[in-house]
Design an enzyme around this catalytic site. Structure first.
Site, PDB file in Angstrom:
ATOM      1  N   LYS A 184      58.218  32.103  34.304  1.00 13.46           N
ATOM      2  CA  LYS A 184      58.964  31.361  33.288  1.00 13.46           C
ATOM      3  C   LYS A 184      60.466  31.547  33.478  1.00 13.46           C
ATOM      4  CE  LYS A 184      57.468  31.175  29.013  1.00 13.46           C
ATOM      5  NZ  LYS A 184      57.154  31.495  27.587  1.00 13.46           N
ATOM      6  N   GLU A 190      57.759  41.664  39.688  1.00 12.85           N
ATOM      7  CA  GLU A 190      56.681  41.599  40.664  1.00 12.85           C
ATOM      8  C   GLU A 190      56.642  40.242  41.359  1.00 12.85           C
ATOM      9  OE1 GLU A 190      55.215  44.219  37.193  1.00 12.85           O
ATOM     10  OE2 GLU A 190      56.315  42.340  37.446  1.00 12.85           O
ATOM     11  N   GLY A 245      52.264  33.516  27.825  1.00 12.46           N
ATOM     12  CA  GLY A 245      51.754  33.600  29.189  1.00 12.46           C
ATOM     13  C   GLY A 245      50.246  33.584  29.282  1.00 12.46           C
ATOM     14  N   ARG A 246      49.577  34.332  28.390  1.00 10.63           N
ATOM     15  CA  ARG A 246      48.118  34.417  28.465  1.00 10.63           C
ATOM     16  C   ARG A 246      47.425  33.170  27.933  1.00 10.63           C
ATOM     17  NH1 ARG A 246      50.592  37.900  25.295  1.00 10.63           N
ATOM     18  NH2 ARG A 246      50.212  38.007  23.056  1.00 10.63           N
ATOM     19  N   GLU A 331      46.132  42.263  25.132  1.00  9.04           N
ATOM     20  CA  GLU A 331      47.571  42.022  25.027  1.00  9.04           C
ATOM     21  C   GLU A 331      47.893  41.311  23.729  1.00  9.04           C
ATOM     22  OE1 GLU A 331      50.335  41.412  28.560  1.00  9.04           O
ATOM     23  OE2 GLU A 331      50.275  39.379  27.748  1.00  9.04           O
ATOM     24  N   HIS A 362      23.088  47.399  37.202  1.00 11.06           N
ATOM     25  CA  HIS A 362      22.952  48.525  38.121  1.00 11.06           C
ATOM     26  C   HIS A 362      24.204  49.393  38.126  1.00 11.06           C
ATOM     27  CE1 HIS A 362      19.192  46.892  39.809  1.00 11.06           C
ATOM     28  NE2 HIS A 362      19.762  45.727  39.549  1.00 11.06           N
ATOM     29  N   LYS A 483      58.761  48.573  32.067  1.00 10.94           N
ATOM     30  CA  LYS A 483      59.590  47.787  32.988  1.00 10.94           C
ATOM     31  C   LYS A 483      61.052  48.253  32.935  1.00 10.94           C
ATOM     32  CE  LYS A 483      56.907  43.497  32.938  1.00 10.94           C
ATOM     33  NZ  LYS A 483      56.944  42.041  32.680  1.00 10.94           N
TER      34      LYS A 483
END
Length: 522
Positions: A184, A190, A245-246, A331, A362, A483
């Site tokens: 954005k 990152e 964002g999510r 979040e 399993h 951050k």
């Protein structure tokens, strides 16, 4: 629950505790609930203000109070004739203008009309993003991969660990690779570290700076930063600050989806989400699938104190759905402060975990069946598989249904003795307590429409729970502090100067010193 299902009204229980909406069928009869339980939970939802808060979201009110923003990801999947507004201005023209550009761009790439610097068609696309700019599109592209046809191969890079990008690039041809940089602000640490390394890879492979435009596009709001990076702003797809964002896969963040499976499939995804929006906005609380699922979550988290919940999709195509839900739910609702600034008076989001069945059987299903903590499970399954091999899907569904039945029924010592077992210690180990809750969500097929409805269902479920807890589900201040602290530490790791005395605690300081020595900066 075993007793309830043994009663003569068992079929009535299933009918009473099941719902259909937007192509999804929900059976929630295997829960520790009675009609009175559900009536009281719906009363709680009403008194907590779920309908009022829902209507405020759909009206474009600034319900994200801490950031003073509207929350209108629902507008992204609405039809062009919808009336969604932010601050009195319709957002629909801008949304559909971007969608039109996405359609043209994705069709050009998929058809081979868009080429790399040597004129070769694009065969591989790398989506560089993190969080919502990665998890949502990555999950959808995986779920709908059976619809990819002759589209480009999709690769997703999110981790700042250079290994992920390096291993991706070593398999690709720069002449036929397109990179989507998804950020954005175009400042995300990152994402921009990976984007800069990808750009250098092209340059090292002989692509001239003025040819990079053929290999990069951006999803951002920061035109100047995009231009400074070297991407033509004509190849930038915008979105808006009222999209979290999510919740952003429905926006231009979903350009990777359109590239992977075609824009028509992306549009069907939007339509599926829209169908769930219509159900959520109009169905009475007791027949409202997101509200029912949300309040069942409240029931187990707050009244039983259950700290985790499990998502178990019985489809390899949906294997990334649990990871997507981890961000969506934790979040959004991993908060301890109410809207009024006071500390919450109840536990909020549970820890969400899970993986695709039958693999989970399993791995961790032992704990779910016989562990000391009870874990509510959501089983999700398509009735028909995306890809067919004779006999496989019946086995898959049989396992899905059997796990839910076993969790509910359990197994008694008397039943084991009736089989001839006499070793009481062994019998004790083989008893299943049962009475363990689950929901089962079914869809006919994994299509863009049903997937869109499924995603929107869990978005709205998350919203419902946030309203009941009186928290803001649409900010994420908890990701910021780490951050902020990482930036000076990075400087100390990369340079020889030491940190100022007392700048870090003793543990962090010693870790930095050890890392600097390993990096040759001691």
């Amino acid at each position: 629950m075993r007793e309830w299902f043994a009663a003569g009204s068992a079929e009535q229980r299933v009918e009473q505790f099941s719902l259909e909406a937007a192509g999804l069928y929900l059976d929630y009869s295997k829960n520790r609930i009675t009609p009175q339980t559900m009536a009281l939970l719906m009363q709680l939802a009403d008194e907590a203000g779920v309908p009022k808060r829902r209507d405020a979201m759909f009206a474009g009110d600034h319900i994200n109070a801490t950031e003073d923003r509207a929350v209108l990801h629902i507008a992204l999947r609405a039809g062009a004739d919808a009336t969604f507004k932010v601050d009195g201005k319709s957002v629909m023209p801008a949304i559909h203008a971007v969608l039109d550009r996405m359609r043209v761009f994705s069709q050009r790439v998929r058809s081979g009309d868009w080429t790399g610097f040597t004129g070769k068609r694009i065969t591989d696309v790398i989506n560089i993003g993190i969080g919502g700019s990665d998890l949502g599109p990555r999950m959808v592209c995986r779920a709908l991969s059976h619809l990819a046809g002759n589209g480009p191969r999709m690769h997703f890079v999110s981790n700042v660990d250079g290994t992920e990008l390096a291993e991706c690039l070593e398999r690709l041809d720069p002449e036929q690779t397109l990179v989507i940089v998804c950020s954005k602000t175009f400042t995300t640490l990152e994402t921009m570290a990976n984007a800069c390394s990808a750009r250098q890879w092209f340059l090292d492979k002989g692509v001239a700076k003025d040819q990079l435009a053929s290999h990069f596009a951006a999803v951002s709001t920061n035109v100047e930063a995009v231009r400074a990076f070297g991407i033509d702003p004509a190849h930038m797809f915008e979105f808006w600050d009222w999209i979290g964002g999510r919740f952003s896969l429905w926006s231009s963040v979903g350009i990777s989806i359109a590239l992977a499976v075609g824009f028509d499939a992306f549009e069907d995804l939007l339509i599926g989400g829209r169908a769930m929006d219509a159900h959520f906005s109009s169905a009475p609380l007791a027949q409202n699938m997101p509200v029912v699922l949300g309040m069942l979550g409240i029931w187990y988290r707050n009244f039983f104190g259950m700290p985790t919940s499990c998502m178990a999709p019985y489809s390899t195509s949906l294997e990334l759905f649990p990871a997507f839900l981890q961000q969506l739910e934790m979040e959004s609702n991993g908060k301890s402060v109410q809207l009024d600034g006071r500390h919450v008076r109840a536990h909020t989001a549970p820890v969400v975990w899970g993986s695709a069945g039958t693999n989970g059987q399993h791995a961790y299903f032992q704990l779910i069946h016989q562990g000391s903590q009870i874990v509510p499970v959501d089983f999700v399954a398509p009735l028909r598989p995306p890809r067919q091999l004779p006999g496989h899907h019946a086995k898959l569904l049989a396992n899905c249904f059997a796990q839910a039945e076993a969790l509910m029924l359990g197994r008694t010592a008397e039943e084991l003795r009736a089989t001839g077992l006499t070793d009481e210690i062994r019998i004790a180990h083989m008893v299943f307590e049962g009475n363990r809750p689950s929901n089962t969500l079914l869809m006919q097929d994994i299509t863009p429409h049903t997937l869109g409805a499924l995603i929107a269902l869990y978005e709205h479920r998350t919203f419902v729970q946030g309203v009941v807890w009186n928290i803001n589900s649409f900010d994420q201040w908890g990701v910021e502090l780490g951050k902020i602290l990482a930036k000076p530490i990075e400087g100390e790791l990369n340079h020889a100067q030491s940190a100022a005395a007392g700048q870090h605690d003793a543990s962090t300081g010693s870790l930095i010193a050890r890392a600097r020595a390993a990096l040759g900066n001691a």
